[in-house]
Motif scaffolding. Structure first.
Motif, PDB file in Angstrom:
ATOM      1  N   SER A  12      33.611  -7.436 -43.895  1.00 43.13           N
ATOM      2  CA  SER A  12      32.480  -7.347 -42.970  1.00 43.13           C
ATOM      3  C   SER A  12      32.730  -8.065 -41.645  1.00 43.13           C
ATOM      4  O   SER A  12      32.019  -7.838 -40.679  1.00 43.13           O
ATOM      5  N   THR A  13      33.742  -8.956 -41.597  1.00 42.52           N
ATOM      6  CA  THR A  13      34.000  -9.663 -40.339  1.00 42.52           C
ATOM      7  C   THR A  13      34.621  -8.700 -39.330  1.00 42.52           C
ATOM      8  O   THR A  13      35.614  -8.049 -39.653  1.00 42.52           O
ATOM      9  N   PRO A  14      34.043  -8.592 -38.130  1.00 49.62           N
ATOM     10  CA  PRO A  14      34.612  -7.678 -37.138  1.00 49.62           C
ATOM     11  C   PRO A  14      36.030  -8.091 -36.755  1.00 49.62           C
ATOM     12  O   PRO A  14      36.364  -9.282 -36.795  1.00 49.62           O
ATOM     13  N   ALA A  15      36.837  -7.104 -36.365  1.00 47.07           N
ATOM     14  CA  ALA A  15      38.254  -7.361 -36.077  1.00 47.07           C
ATOM     15  C   ALA A  15      38.426  -8.415 -34.988  1.00 47.07           C
ATOM     16  O   ALA A  15      39.317  -9.258 -35.075  1.00 47.07           O
ATOM     17  N   ASP A  16      37.528  -8.416 -33.979  1.00 49.59           N
ATOM     18  CA  ASP A  16      37.732  -9.358 -32.876  1.00 49.59           C
ATOM     19  C   ASP A  16      37.382 -10.793 -33.274  1.00 49.59           C
ATOM     20  O   ASP A  16      37.697 -11.739 -32.573  1.00 49.59           O
ATOM     21  N   ALA A  17      36.692 -10.960 -34.426  1.00 49.25           N
ATOM     22  CA  ALA A  17      36.351 -12.311 -34.873  1.00 49.25           C
ATOM     23  C   ALA A  17      37.306 -12.789 -35.965  1.00 49.25           C
ATOM     24  O   ALA A  17      37.189 -13.896 -36.452  1.00 49.25           O
ATOM     25  N   ALA A  18      38.207 -11.917 -36.385  1.00 45.85           N
ATOM     26  CA  ALA A  18      39.091 -12.290 -37.496  1.00 45.85           C
ATOM     27  C   ALA A  18      40.528 -12.021 -37.100  1.00 45.85           C
ATOM     28  O   ALA A  18      40.811 -11.086 -36.366  1.00 45.85           O
ATOM     29  N   ASP A  19      41.389 -12.868 -37.604  1.00 42.71           N
ATOM     30  CA  ASP A  19      42.806 -12.639 -37.362  1.00 42.71           C
ATOM     31  C   ASP A  19      43.452 -12.670 -38.736  1.00 42.71           C
ATOM     32  O   ASP A  19      44.236 -13.534 -39.044  1.00 42.71           O
ATOM     33  N   ASP A  20      43.046 -11.726 -39.565  1.00 39.16           N
ATOM     34  CA  ASP A  20      43.421 -11.825 -40.974  1.00 39.16           C
ATOM     35  C   ASP A  20      44.376 -10.730 -41.413  1.00 39.16           C
ATOM     36  O   ASP A  20      44.691 -10.614 -42.591  1.00 39.16           O
ATOM     37  N   GLY A  21      44.823  -9.909 -40.474  1.00 41.15           N
ATOM     38  CA  GLY A  21      45.796  -8.888 -40.825  1.00 41.15           C
ATOM     39  C   GLY A  21      45.227  -7.742 -41.645  1.00 41.15           C
ATOM     40  O   GLY A  21      45.972  -6.899 -42.151  1.00 41.15           O
ATOM     41  N   TRP A  22      43.899  -7.683 -41.788  1.00 43.73           N
ATOM     42  CA  TRP A  22      43.288  -6.621 -42.596  1.00 43.73           C
ATOM     43  C   TRP A  22      43.387  -5.292 -41.850  1.00 43.73           C
ATOM     44  O   TRP A  22      42.982  -5.189 -40.689  1.00 43.73           O
ATOM     45  N   THR A  23      43.933  -4.282 -42.515  1.00 49.06           N
ATOM     46  CA  THR A  23      44.077  -2.983 -41.854  1.00 49.06           C
ATOM     47  C   THR A  23      43.118  -1.947 -42.434  1.00 49.06           C
ATOM     48  O   THR A  23      43.054  -0.819 -41.950  1.00 49.06           O
ATOM     49  N   GLY A  24      42.378  -2.342 -43.484  1.00 50.43           N
ATOM     50  CA  GLY A  24      41.441  -1.401 -44.109  1.00 50.43           C
ATOM     51  C   GLY A  24      40.131  -1.325 -43.336  1.00 50.43           C
ATOM     52  O   GLY A  24      40.021  -1.859 -42.221  1.00 50.43           O
ATOM     53  N   PRO A  25      39.115  -0.673 -43.930  1.00 48.86           N
ATOM     54  CA  PRO A  25      37.834  -0.513 -43.248  1.00 48.86           C
ATOM     55  C   PRO A  25      37.136  -1.843 -42.986  1.00 48.86           C
ATOM     56  O   PRO A  25      37.260  -2.788 -43.769  1.00 48.86           O
ATOM     57  N   ARG A  26      36.419  -1.898 -41.866  1.00 52.58           N
ATOM     58  CA  ARG A  26      35.593  -3.069 -41.538  1.00 52.58           C
ATOM     59  C   ARG A  26      34.144  -2.623 -41.397  1.00 52.58           C
ATOM     60  O   ARG A  26      33.855  -1.585 -40.830  1.00 52.58           O
ATOM     61  N   GLY A  27      33.214  -3.455 -41.891  1.00 54.84           N
ATOM     62  CA  GLY A  27      31.798  -3.137 -41.784  1.00 54.84           C
ATOM     63  C   GLY A  27      31.133  -3.448 -43.111  1.00 54.84           C
ATOM     64  O   GLY A  27      31.797  -3.885 -44.057  1.00 54.84           O
ATOM     65  N   TYR A  28      29.810  -3.264 -43.152  1.00 54.36           N
ATOM     66  CA  TYR A  28      29.115  -3.504 -44.411  1.00 54.36           C
ATOM     67  C   TYR A  28      29.370  -2.353 -45.374  1.00 54.36           C
ATOM     68  O   TYR A  28      29.409  -1.200 -44.960  1.00 54.36           O
ATOM     69  N   ILE A  29      29.531  -2.713 -46.626  1.00 54.53           N
ATOM     70  CA  ILE A  29      30.000  -1.723 -47.595  1.00 54.53           C
ATOM     71  C   ILE A  29      29.046  -0.531 -47.666  1.00 54.53           C
ATOM     72  O   ILE A  29      29.480   0.610 -47.795  1.00 54.53           O
ATOM     73  N   HIS A  30      27.731  -0.767 -47.510  1.00 53.40           N
ATOM     74  CA  HIS A  30      26.818   0.376 -47.626  1.00 53.40           C
ATOM     75  C   HIS A  30      26.977   1.365 -46.474  1.00 53.40           C
ATOM     76  O   HIS A  30      26.633   2.530 -46.597  1.00 53.40           O
ATOM     77  N   GLU A  31      27.534   0.872 -45.356  1.00 52.16           N
ATOM     78  CA  GLU A  31      27.752   1.791 -44.238  1.00 52.16           C
ATOM     79  C   GLU A  31      29.044   2.576 -44.423  1.00 52.16           C
ATOM     80  O   GLU A  31      29.255   3.596 -43.776  1.00 52.16           O
ATOM     81  N   LEU A  32      29.903   2.080 -45.277  1.00 47.85           N
ATOM     82  CA  LEU A  32      31.240   2.661 -45.398  1.00 47.85           C
ATOM     83  C   LEU A  32      31.436   3.514 -46.634  1.00 47.85           C
ATOM     84  O   LEU A  32      32.393   4.243 -46.755  1.00 47.85           O
ATOM     85  N   ILE A  33      30.516   3.366 -47.579  1.00 50.23           N
ATOM     86  CA  ILE A  33      30.696   4.084 -48.830  1.00 50.23           C
ATOM     87  C   ILE A  33      30.782   5.566 -48.535  1.00 50.23           C
ATOM     88  O   ILE A  33      29.923   6.123 -47.885  1.00 50.23           O
ATOM     89  N   GLY A  34      31.837   6.174 -49.027  1.00 48.91           N
ATOM     90  CA  GLY A  34      32.006   7.606 -48.783  1.00 48.91           C
ATOM     91  C   GLY A  34      31.144   8.396 -49.743  1.00 48.91           C
ATOM     92  O   GLY A  34      31.640   9.197 -50.524  1.00 48.91           O
ATOM     93  N   PHE A  35      29.830   8.149 -49.667  1.00 45.99           N
ATOM     94  CA  PHE A  35      28.962   8.837 -50.618  1.00 45.99           C
ATOM     95  C   PHE A  35      29.106  10.350 -50.493  1.00 45.99           C
ATOM     96  O   PHE A  35      28.995  11.078 -51.463  1.00 45.99           O
ATOM     97  N   ASP A  36      29.380  10.813 -49.256  1.00 45.67           N
ATOM     98  CA  ASP A  36      29.508  12.265 -49.089  1.00 45.67           C
ATOM     99  C   ASP A  36      30.764  12.793 -49.775  1.00 45.67           C
ATOM    100  O   ASP A  36      30.874  13.977 -50.049  1.00 45.67           O
ATOM    101  N   SER A  37      31.707  11.878 -50.063  1.00 50.09           N
ATOM    102  CA  SER A  37      32.903  12.350 -50.764  1.00 50.09           C
ATOM    103  C   SER A  37      32.665  12.378 -52.271  1.00 50.09           C
ATOM    104  O   SER A  37      33.554  12.687 -53.047  1.00 50.09           O
ATOM    105  N   LEU A  38      31.459  12.040 -52.693  1.00 44.53           N
ATOM    106  CA  LEU A  38      31.122  12.086 -54.118  1.00 44.53           C
ATOM    107  C   LEU A  38      30.053  13.177 -54.301  1.00 44.53           C
ATOM    108  O   LEU A  38      28.871  12.876 -54.362  1.00 44.53           O
ATOM    109  N   PRO A  39      30.449  14.414 -54.376  1.00 44.83           N
ATOM    110  CA  PRO A  39      29.485  15.508 -54.371  1.00 44.83           C
ATOM    111  C   PRO A  39      28.550  15.489 -55.582  1.00 44.83           C
ATOM    112  O   PRO A  39      27.439  15.998 -55.506  1.00 44.83           O
ATOM    113  N   ASP A  40      29.002  14.888 -56.666  1.00 43.30           N
ATOM    114  CA  ASP A  40      28.158  14.881 -57.873  1.00 43.30           C
ATOM    115  C   ASP A  40      27.402  13.560 -58.017  1.00 43.30           C
ATOM    116  O   ASP A  40      27.055  13.150 -59.117  1.00 43.30           O
ATOM    117  N   LEU A  41      27.125  12.925 -56.899  1.00 45.47           N
ATOM    118  CA  LEU A  41      26.490  11.611 -56.922  1.00 45.47           C
ATOM    119  C   LEU A  41      25.204  11.588 -57.760  1.00 45.47           C
ATOM    120  O   LEU A  41      24.931  10.627 -58.473  1.00 45.47           O
TER     121      LEU A  41
END
Ligand code: FES
Length: 355
Positions: A288-317
């Motif tokens: 959740s820490t924005p890239a400009d506030a962190a120097d942690d080498g994280w290359t994956g998604p940033r943001g709150y998990i509920h905003e990032l969940i690929g719910f649309d990629s789960l058609p049988d949700l």
């Protein structure tokens, strides 16, 4: 000879009654006696255990517990998880959800620490051992207190109480009496720093549990879990429970985990552990820490998990069982999105609110 009773008798307005042992809360005594009562957090935060006292008197552990609004107080409502009966009482409790099969009433167990392992910089996996079996359902929690935690003296006249906190089991129930918890250091916390920094093999811990409704359901549906921060442990248990099912090879698991920074990410090993037994297991982790506030080498998604969940990629949700655990704002956001934006039935969403 007359039998002496230790504690007080509690009668509910719908005709149920149970004994409340001295010093126990109304809510826990009800659950121990097998009387269904509505609750989530067991620690004063959620307000689910509200009731009204028709006769008798109770001591309120925390009269300012956030679970009660000023309006509740004006209407004379109290929290079952914060009330210790001082006399026999008549109460109106809200009836709980249908009692599930194989339910184990909560009870006090003495346990010994057998191992403390580091999962991340501030997360420890604590392994405890009890004499009897570890009886709970995957996803449930227990209240832990340790002899190393100082005794808390409340208002004058209160019995001194050792502080306790709710932690979820991360392992599966077992006859050997092994209980595993993931405990995160809350900065300036009164209890967790002691668990994280001081607890060592041989120490004694009291377990009061199991509690909680967000346990693995025995349906044939595939599973989605959404965990934030210290909500990882119950979701790991749910994933392990799914992988231990006889039909695991037909089950799919989608595991979403959100943490503050790259140094919090530790769900991968658990998802890998269960993936061999399952038809498929996918993991999405976000920090959740924005890239400009962190120097942690994280290359994956940033943001709150509920905003990032690929719910649309789960058609049988709509046909999944969905489990959510984490800080209340995250749980609220995920549940709102599922129900309001995506029209998922609340029957398929399982969570307990922690504070
Ligand atoms: Fe009592 Fe949450 S406030 S269960």
């Amino acid at each position: 000879a007359a039998l002496t009773r230790v504690g007080h008798r509690v009668t509910t307005d719908d005709g149920r009654s149970f004994d409340c042992p001295t010093g126990d809360t109304l809510l826990r005594a009800a659950l121990r006696a097998g009387v269904a009562a509505t609750y989530e957090c067991n620690s004063g935060g959620c307000g689910t255990c509200k009731y009204t006292l028709s006769s008798g008197s109770v001591h309120q552990l925390d009269p300012d517990a956030p679970g009660l609004t000023p309006r509740d107080k004006r209407k004379g409502k109290m929290l079952g998880c914060q009330s210790i009966p001082l006399t026999d009482c008549e109460v109106s409790l809200v009836a709980g959800e249908a009692w599930y099969d194989g339910h184990t009433p909560p009870r006090h167990l003495r346990a010994q620490v057998t191992d403390v392992a580091s999962l991340t910089h501030d997360l420890r996996e604590v392994t405890l051992r009890t004499d009897g079996p570890a009886d709970f359902l995957p996803g449930q929690f227990a209240m832990l207190s340790a002899d190393a935690v100082p005794v808390h003296h409340g208002s004058p006249g209160d019995a001194p109480r050792r502080l306790e906190r709710a932690y979820s089991m991360s392992n599966l129930p077992n006859p050997q009496g092994v209980w595993q918890f993931q405990i995160k250091r809350v900065p300036n916390g009164a209890v967790s720093p002691i668990f994280v920094d001081r607890l060592a093999p041989g120490d004694t811990v009291t377990i009061d549990g199991p509690y909680g409704h967000a346990h693995l359901r025995s349906t044939e549906r595939d599973v989605v879990v959404v965990a934030g921060g210290s909500g990882l442990a119950p979701m790991v248990s749910v994933a392990r429970g799914l992988a231990a099912r006889p039909d695991a090879a037909r089950r799919r698991l989608d595991f979403f985990y959100g943490g503050r920074g790259a140094q919090d990410m530790c769900a991968g090993a658990f998802v890998e552990e269960v993936s061999a037994a399952l038809h498929s297991a996918t993991l999405v982790e976000a920090v959740s820490t924005p890239a400009d506030a962190a120097d942690d080498g994280w290359t994956g998604p940033r943001g709150y998990i509920h905003e990032l969940i690929g719910f649309d990629s789960l058609p049988d949700l709509a046909d999944r069982e969905i489990y959510v655990a984490g800080p209340p704002p995250m749980t609220d956001a995920v549940v709102r999105m599922l129900v309001l934006d995506l029209g998922i039935s609340t029957d398929n969403i399982h969570y307990d609110k922690f504070f």
